[in-house]
Every structure is written in C-alpha cells, then in structure tokens.
Scaffold this active site. Structure first.
Site, PDB file in Angstrom:
ATOM      1  N   ASN A  78      17.835   5.778 -38.924  1.00  0.00           N
ATOM      2  CA  ASN A  78      16.856   6.065 -39.992  1.00  0.00           C
ATOM      3  C   ASN A  78      16.283   7.473 -39.884  1.00  0.00           C
ATOM      4  O   ASN A  78      16.040   8.129 -40.892  1.00  0.00           O
ATOM      5  CB  ASN A  78      15.751   4.997 -40.036  1.00  0.00           C
ATOM      6  CG  ASN A  78      15.048   4.796 -38.725  1.00  0.00           C
ATOM      7  OD1 ASN A  78      15.585   5.116 -37.660  1.00  0.00           O
ATOM      8  ND2 ASN A  78      13.849   4.268 -38.781  1.00  0.00           N
TER       9      ASN A  78
ATOM     10  N   GLU B 184      10.894   1.423 -28.408  1.00  0.00           N
ATOM     11  CA  GLU B 184      10.203   1.635 -29.683  1.00  0.00           C
ATOM     12  C   GLU B 184      10.932   0.768 -30.692  1.00  0.00           C
ATOM     13  O   GLU B 184      12.011   1.115 -31.146  1.00  0.00           O
ATOM     14  CB  GLU B 184      10.249   3.126 -30.027  1.00  0.00           C
ATOM     15  CG  GLU B 184       9.137   3.556 -30.941  1.00  0.00           C
ATOM     16  CD  GLU B 184       9.533   3.382 -32.390  1.00  0.00           C
ATOM     17  OE1 GLU B 184       9.288   2.261 -32.915  1.00  0.00           O
ATOM     18  OE2 GLU B 184      10.068   4.324 -32.970  1.00  0.00           O
TER      19      GLU B 184
ATOM     20  N   CYS C  48      10.110   2.638 -39.271  1.00  0.00           N
ATOM     21  CA  CYS C  48       9.493   1.553 -38.483  1.00  0.00           C
ATOM     22  C   CYS C  48       7.989   1.463 -38.740  1.00  0.00           C
ATOM     23  O   CYS C  48       7.408   0.401 -38.569  1.00  0.00           O
ATOM     24  CB  CYS C  48       9.793   1.731 -37.003  1.00  0.00           C
ATOM     25  SG  CYS C  48       9.342   3.351 -36.384  1.00  0.00           S
TER      26      CYS C  48
ATOM     27  N   PRO D  55      23.242   7.268 -33.465  1.00  0.00           N
ATOM     28  CA  PRO D  55      23.969   6.272 -34.258  1.00  0.00           C
ATOM     29  C   PRO D  55      25.321   6.788 -34.757  1.00  0.00           C
ATOM     30  O   PRO D  55      25.484   7.979 -35.018  1.00  0.00           O
ATOM     31  CB  PRO D  55      23.027   6.018 -35.437  1.00  0.00           C
ATOM     32  CG  PRO D  55      22.203   7.242 -35.526  1.00  0.00           C
ATOM     33  CD  PRO D  55      22.048   7.764 -34.148  1.00  0.00           C
TER      34      PRO D  55
ATOM     35  N   SER E 217      15.905  -2.148 -33.345  1.00  0.00           N
ATOM     36  CA  SER E 217      15.347  -3.448 -33.734  1.00  0.00           C
ATOM     37  C   SER E 217      14.838  -4.239 -32.518  1.00  0.00           C
ATOM     38  O   SER E 217      15.267  -4.007 -31.385  1.00  0.00           O
ATOM     39  CB  SER E 217      16.414  -4.260 -34.465  1.00  0.00           C
ATOM     40  OG  SER E 217      17.502  -4.505 -33.603  1.00  0.00           O
TER      41      SER E 217
END
Ligand code: NAD
Length: 475
Positions: A152, A250, A284, A177, A229
C-alpha cells in the site's frame, strides 16, 4: 523499467536477474495488463544473502555514526533528485494518484535524513555510585534485520525500516512486496549509489511465506520487522518466537472517527471525505468507522455523501484523478462482498457501491446507518468505503471506538479542549488525531496496541527498536 532484464534481486553487491528463477507477473492495476516479470529469490539466493548480511553487519556496526549519517543523507538527496521518475513507477504499478506517489517518495528522503541525525544522538546512560563504581548502559545495534513491507505504501514502508536499521548500524535484508518492484528497486538503487555497501543492504523478492520462513529461521537474523495484516503478523511472531528474535509488528486497523456535535462540521466533512479516499482507502490508519453525534448526524451524512460523489476515480497518471484503482485483484471482490453484506443487512448506500471498468476499480463508497451485525463493522475493509453511524454521548462513542481487537489509529473532531483531552486519553489506540488526520511523520512514533501490533516505527522509539541494551558495571 518494463522487462525482466531490468528487474532483479540485489544480493551481496550485485543485481541478479531472471537466470532461470521463478517469475511473478507485475500488473498495472489501472489496466490489469502485465507490465513486467519479476524474478523470485531461491533458497540458495537467500542463503547467500544471509551469509553476506552477517559480514555486512560486522563491517557496518564499526563504521562511525557520522560516516553512516553522511551516506544516508546522500541516499536522501538521490531519492529527491529521482523522485519524479520513482513516483511514476509507483503509480504505474500500485495505482495511487501521481501527487500521492510524489509525497510518498519524498517521505522516504525525509526518513533517511531524520534517522541519520537521530542516530548521532542515541546515547546510553552513565550511573555514578558513591563507591566510585560506574555503570554504563550502552546501546548497540541489534544485528542483521529481516524486513517485510506491504504494497500500500511500498517505498515509504520499506524506507521506514531500512533507514532506521542502517542508521543504528544494522545490516538489513528487505523483502518489499512483489506487486510493486520497480519503485522499490529504484529506491534500492539510490541506497546503492549513496554508498551503502552491498553486503549491508540487500533486497529480495520471492514467495512471501518461503522467504520469511527461511530468513527468520536463520540464526543470523536478530530482528524481524513486519508491516501487513494481523494474520500474517501473528504467523511471523510465531516463527520469530522459535529463535526469541526481536520484532516490530505494524498490523491492521479499523480506525474510528468520533465526530462530536461541538466540532467544526464543515472542516470535519471536508477532511474526512478527502482522507477516506487517499490511496483508495488502502491505508492501515484510514478513517473508516465514522461515529457522529446525533445532533449533527444528518448534516454530516449528507455532506460526506455529496463530497464523495465528486471524487474523480481513474488512472493515477491522469491529472484529474483523485482516487486510483485498488492495488491488486484481491481487493475489489473483497470490498464488493463486504458492501453487499452490509446493504443486505440494512445499511443505506449513499454513494458508490460499484466496481469500475478496466482495472481493479471500486467506486468511493458511503454507507450510513450501518448495522453492527454487518461484517464490515468488524473486518478491516482496506478499501474506499466509509461507514457512518450515530451516537448519543461520550461514553457510547468511546465504547464503540474501542470495541474491536484493533488499536492502531483513532480520530476525533471537537472544538472543546477538555473533551479533546478526555477522548485522547480514553481511546485505546497507539495514535490519535484530533481535528486532523495527519499522524505519520518521521520524528513521531507510529504503531498500535492490541492486535494492531507492538513497537513503533518513526521517532526515537523507532530507532531504538534497532538497538539492544548492554549494561557494563565497572569497579
Ligand atoms: P496478506 O495478509 O496475504 O498480505 C499482507 C502483506 O504481507 C503483503 O504485503 C504480503 O506480501 C505479506 N505477506 C503475506 N504472507 C507473508 C508471509 N508468510 N511472510 C511475509 N510476508 C507475507 O493479504 P493482502 O491481500 O496482501 O492484504 C490484505 C490485508 O492485509 C488487508 O486487508 C489489510 O488488512 C492488510 N494490509 C495491511 C497493511 C498495513 O499497512 N498494515 C498493508 C497491506 C495489507
């Protein structure tokens, strides 16, 4: 960058390209088209990286902190110089509007600058005793770090970990990622060109579960940092527990926003409807559960829905776009299912509620009077959906805000200073924004409580998580 030959993993000072490795297809989320093939690390690659990171740590921890800082400032300068190009890569593979991508890239430079300076001030303590005895409390770098960061904020979240670890004197193997390798590799090139040695900072992509199991199981790795997640965080914590490794976690959130009837209503609507759709809600700390006091409920709902209908959705490279696509093909069906469940159970759909054409689009969406039984009131939507419910009084608002196992960020709008203090104290989260959603900056701790994780990134606290403490008692 648009071909296999240009993407790679960076191990022990050199980029390794395809060379028979398995491939991950990189997709432009605005079109759904495959734009590149990413080579994935093998077990042998990871072993080589582990061997190098052990040597890199021995070297880097002995480099004077001022010299390390000078290198990190150089990295920051290169990121600023190349920011525009990196921002275009970020938008092309992640989807967010170019203006947001620029801000994200520049935040990386700020992190390198901040931690470079903060590390110079990481003093220990001296305890002086009347007997003449001295006790020294020393801070030493924890050791080689394995860092896992999500899609993200692909460059910001990688740099939060990398800048702090390097500033403290740790070596690092980063696994950003697989969805967004061009922008993270371009940042890595700044790290290399700035002068960080090739065995000190390394970059791998791979099958996430294989990479994390392999790295965390190695006795070489002394610290694990993860953003992502809650379920994956719990899984990595278990892996880290086997080696009693330090961790910073986190994890997810489901941020409440308490809008009291003594707030500046216009400001609350404007900021809320802007922030909700930043990065298409894939944040988040995204404001998600809006609890609005009864006296202003109808006006807030109407204003929010009206503002949302004006949010222009499109390709992030188009100047008129306010909200881009979701980052990957997992997001639209997930959001669609949550929204349908909520409307089936009685939520009022006031804006959006549909997928878009072409890529992984989902419209900016507002649901009001959302029943507590709707899954979306409990499951983090991680998408462009605002949930609005009324509340009567302070106690009800706090009870609603604190009812989930998450505790990352919470927000409140009130012009009453006493109420602001009380609400900040009562919210069970790691961060609180009062009359503002701006809560992430390099010099402030960022992190959650409860299942949102533990430890902080950012600020002296974030740097501290890359040190261990040693007490030396001298007679
Ligand atoms: P996911 O839970 O599979 O993955 C989340 C992140 O963890 C991804 O970056 C992924 O590459 C990484 N990951 C997954 N398995 C891993 C493993 N075994 N070892 C190391 N890394 C691993 O789900 P997803 O579909 O990518 O994202 C869905 C959810 O993740 C979202 O709904 C959101 O709740 C959460 N998320 C949170 C953040 C955050 O900033 N805290 C960022 C991205 C995703």
């Amino acid at each position: 960058m648009n071909s296999t030959s240009e993407l790679g993993i960076y191990i022990n000072g050199s980029w390794r390209r395809g060379e028979g490795r398995d491939i991950h297809n990189v997709v432009n989320p605005a079109t759904g088209a495959v734009i590149a093939e990413l080579p994935l690390a093998t077990a042998a690659d990871l072993d080589e990286a582990l061997d190098a990171t052990a040597k890199g740590f021995a070297h880097w921890r002995a480099v004077d902190v001022n010299e390390r800082a000078a290198i990190l400032h150089k990295v920051a300068g290169l990121i600023r110089e190349r920011a525009e190009d990196i921002a275009v890569l970020l938008t092309t593979e992640q989807g967010k509007p170019l203006a947001e991508a620029r801000t994200e890239v520049l935040s990386c430079a700020s992190q390198f600058d901040y931690f470079a300076e903060e590390a110079k001030r990481s003093y220990g303590r001296v305890l002086v005793r009347p007997t003449g005895q001295r006790s020294l409390v020393l801070k030493q770098p924890v050791g080689p770090v394995a860092a896992f960061s999500p899609w993200n904020f692909p460059v910001n979240l990688m740099c939060k970990k990398m800048a702090a670890a390097l500033a403290a004197g740790c070596s690092i193997i980063a696994k950003p990622p697989e969805e967004t390798p061009h922008c993270t590799s371009a940042i890595m090139q700044c790290v290399i060109d700035g002068g960080v040695p090739g065995h000190v900072a390394q970059l791998v992509y791979g099958v996430p579960d294989m990479v994390s199991r392999h790295l965390i199981a190695s006795p070489v790795i002394r610290k694990v940092s993860f953003t992502g997640s809650v379920p994956v965080g719990k899984h990595l914590l278990k892996l880290a527990a086997d080696g009693v490794k330090r961790t910073t976690m986190e994890l997810g959130g489901h941020a409440p926003v308490l809008v009291f009837d003594d707030c500046d209503l216009e400001k609350a609507i404007k900021l809320s409807s802007t922030q909700k759709f930043r990065n298409a809600g894939q944040v988040c700390i995204s404001p998600t559960r809006f609890y609005v006091q009864e006296g202003i409920y109808d006006r807030f709902v109407a204003g929010f829905a009206e503002a949302t209908k004006k949010v222009q959705m499109g390709n992030g490279l188009d100047a008129s776009t306010i909200m881009g696509p979701l980052a990957n093909d997992r997001r639209p069906p997930t959001i669609e299912k949550l929204v349908r469940d909520a409307t089936d159970k009685g939520a009022k759909l006031l804006a959006g509620g549909e997928r878009g054409e072409g890529g992984y689009f989902y419209q900016p969406t507002v649901l009001a009077d959302v029943p507590m039984t709707a899954d979306i009131m409990t499951d983090e939507p991680f998408g462009p959906v605002a949930l609005i419910r009324p509340f009567k009084d302070f106690d009800e608002a706090i009870a609603q805000a604190n009812r989930l196992p998450f505790g990352l960020a919470a927000y409140a709008f009130t012009e009453n200073a006493r109420q602001a203090n009380l609400v900040a104290d009562a919210l069970d989260t790691g961060m609180v924004g009062l009359n503002s959603f701006v809560i992430s900056m390099p010099d402030a701790p960022f992190g959650g409580v409860k299942e949102s994780g533990f430890g902080s990134e950012g600020g002296p606290e974030g740097l501290d998580s890359y040190y261990v403490t040693k007490a030396v008692h001298q007679y």
